[in-house]
Write an enzyme that holds these catalytic residues in place. Sequence first.
Site, PDB file in Angstrom:
ATOM      1  N   ASP A   1       0.869  -1.174   0.000  1.00  0.00           N
ATOM      2  CA  ASP A   1       0.000   0.000   0.000  1.00  0.00           C
ATOM      3  C   ASP A   1       0.914   1.234   0.000  1.00  0.00           C
ATOM      4  O   ASP A   1       1.793   1.332  -0.852  1.00  0.00           O
ATOM      5  CB  ASP A   1      -0.970  -0.049   1.193  1.00  0.00           C
ATOM      6  CG  ASP A   1      -2.099   0.953   1.043  1.00  0.00           C
ATOM      7  OD1 ASP A   1      -2.404   1.345  -0.097  1.00  0.00           O
ATOM      8  OD2 ASP A   1      -2.681   1.356   2.053  1.00  0.00           O
TER       9      ASP A   1
ATOM     10  N   ASP B   1       1.709   7.341   4.566  1.00  0.00           N
ATOM     11  CA  ASP B   1       0.400   7.935   4.297  1.00  0.00           C
ATOM     12  C   ASP B   1      -0.034   8.823   5.457  1.00  0.00           C
ATOM     13  O   ASP B   1       0.189   8.485   6.628  1.00  0.00           O
ATOM     14  CB  ASP B   1      -0.657   6.854   4.049  1.00  0.00           C
ATOM     15  CG  ASP B   1      -0.593   6.277   2.628  1.00  0.00           C
ATOM     16  OD1 ASP B   1       0.302   6.683   1.866  1.00  0.00           O
ATOM     17  OD2 ASP B   1      -1.434   5.413   2.302  1.00  0.00           O
TER      18      ASP B   1
ATOM     19  N   ARG C   1       1.952   9.361  -6.520  1.00  0.00           N
ATOM     20  CA  ARG C   1       1.672   9.866  -5.166  1.00  0.00           C
ATOM     21  C   ARG C   1       2.951  10.328  -4.450  1.00  0.00           C
ATOM     22  O   ARG C   1       3.311   9.793  -3.415  1.00  0.00           O
ATOM     23  CB  ARG C   1       0.954   8.812  -4.324  1.00  0.00           C
ATOM     24  CG  ARG C   1      -0.350   8.352  -4.917  1.00  0.00           C
ATOM     25  CD  ARG C   1      -1.090   7.427  -3.963  1.00  0.00           C
ATOM     26  NE  ARG C   1      -2.345   6.952  -4.560  1.00  0.00           N
ATOM     27  CZ  ARG C   1      -3.167   6.086  -3.970  1.00  0.00           C
ATOM     28  NH1 ARG C   1      -2.874   5.605  -2.784  1.00  0.00           N
ATOM     29  NH2 ARG C   1      -4.287   5.711  -4.567  1.00  0.00           N
TER      30      ARG C   1
HETATM   31 CA    CA Z   1      -2.540   3.500   3.192  1.00  0.00          CA
HETATM   32 CA    CA Z   2      -5.122   0.416   0.706  1.00  0.00          CA
END
Ligand code: CA
Ligand code: CA
Length: 447
Positions: free
Chosen positions: A267, A271, A321
């Site tokens: 992932d 984040d 990202r």
């Molecule tokens: Ca995440």
């Molecule tokens: Ca995810």
Amino acid sequence: MAAPSHRRSLRRRRFTAVSAAVLAAGTGAGVFVLHAHAAAVDLYHQTLPAKDGWAASGTGTTGGAKADSAHTFTVGTRAELVKALGSASDTAPRIVRIRGTIDANTDGSGRRLTCSDYAAGTGYSLAAYLRAYDPATYGRSKLPSGTQESARAAAQNRQAEQVEFKVPANTTVVGVPGTNAGITGGMLQIQNVDNVIVRNLAFSATEDCFPQWDPTDGSAGNWNSDYDSVTLRGATHVWADHNTFTDAPHFDRANPKHFGREYQIHDGALDITKGSDLVTVERNRFTDHDKTMLIGSSDTDSTGRLRVSIHHNVWKGIVQRAPLTRLGQVHIYDNWYDTTTVDGYAPQYSIDSRARAQVVAEANYWTVPSGGKVAKLLSGDGTGSVAGSGNLVNGTATDLVAAYNAASSKKIRTAVNWTPTLTAGLEPAAKNLPTSLATTTGAGVLQ
Ligand code: CA
Ligand code: CA
């Protein structure tokens, strides 16, 4: 944006302090120059310098600097790390020094745990899961549910209990120099807490054994995984400094496809979601990763928060990202983006400004290989803004927004609703960043 004269006076004061500190400490080591205010303080007790990005706002970010000896730990195994992090209710200042690389997928006696260990007894198998939710028979209109999905979730929960490390408030988690300090296969979870420092750590191979199929994600469905190497959810005052993030040794090019889509086991790298706020991301190396940094997990994540400063980082071998921004006021400066394809990670874009994000991107340096498109360095949904000047592409001053907008129907806006003031260390000239950041970023630099 700070007027040039203001910046100059800031820097002058800074260098005066540096000279005094370096003399006092009797050293000219480069790392002390970076954190001159703390030259007499060891790595473990250093705090975020004044005005160093959004995390310096208000009370600033001190992590566990005031820890007493009972809350100062040196750990080398997963079990020791869990014990040292304690519980969320104990918010006494805490320093957790990591020595060497901790493998999150190990049991109490240090035995390596595999995906099969987590799945054992749940009834889950990938083959059965693929049979149960094959779009040819299950369709594409609804999320998987039923026996195999429940089994998958149960197995995933067992891995989560093992690899997620919850960091309490007022904590510094820091690598011991010279020990290849870091965490492999794990996730530092900084959730609904204030005042955390994460420094000098190498994060690698954060992998989900049990990706979930979502046929409704995008036009063709997607396999989604949990676990970012570091995740901030509702966290405030966080300083992520001098860390390295990588998927190594398992690169995405080795992922199989199921239902025609990449079976993605990774992932995010770092984040910042669910109303997190006041974050400084500084001198990290982000390498060999796809969905690297999400700021805001949905278009309605939160308002008046998600304020993040991102400076002096290296982004190399990143697909997308870097970051993806939503809603917040985000300052991105003095970063080096190397968009050469590395280890099969072919860049799609660097910065995405969407959901009315207010991004100031200035004095960043992009290395773009021949054939690379400047118009693809940015992305957006037509509501986000990107302001800022002094960005260079292969050494040449470039208006990235103009290049993007000339090629896109969803234009990026150029007006922002704020002016960065917490900009200690901002270098207006990006020219030398590829050289200077090569040796001053990531884990292992700090002494
Ligand atoms: Ca995440
Ligand atoms: Ca995810």
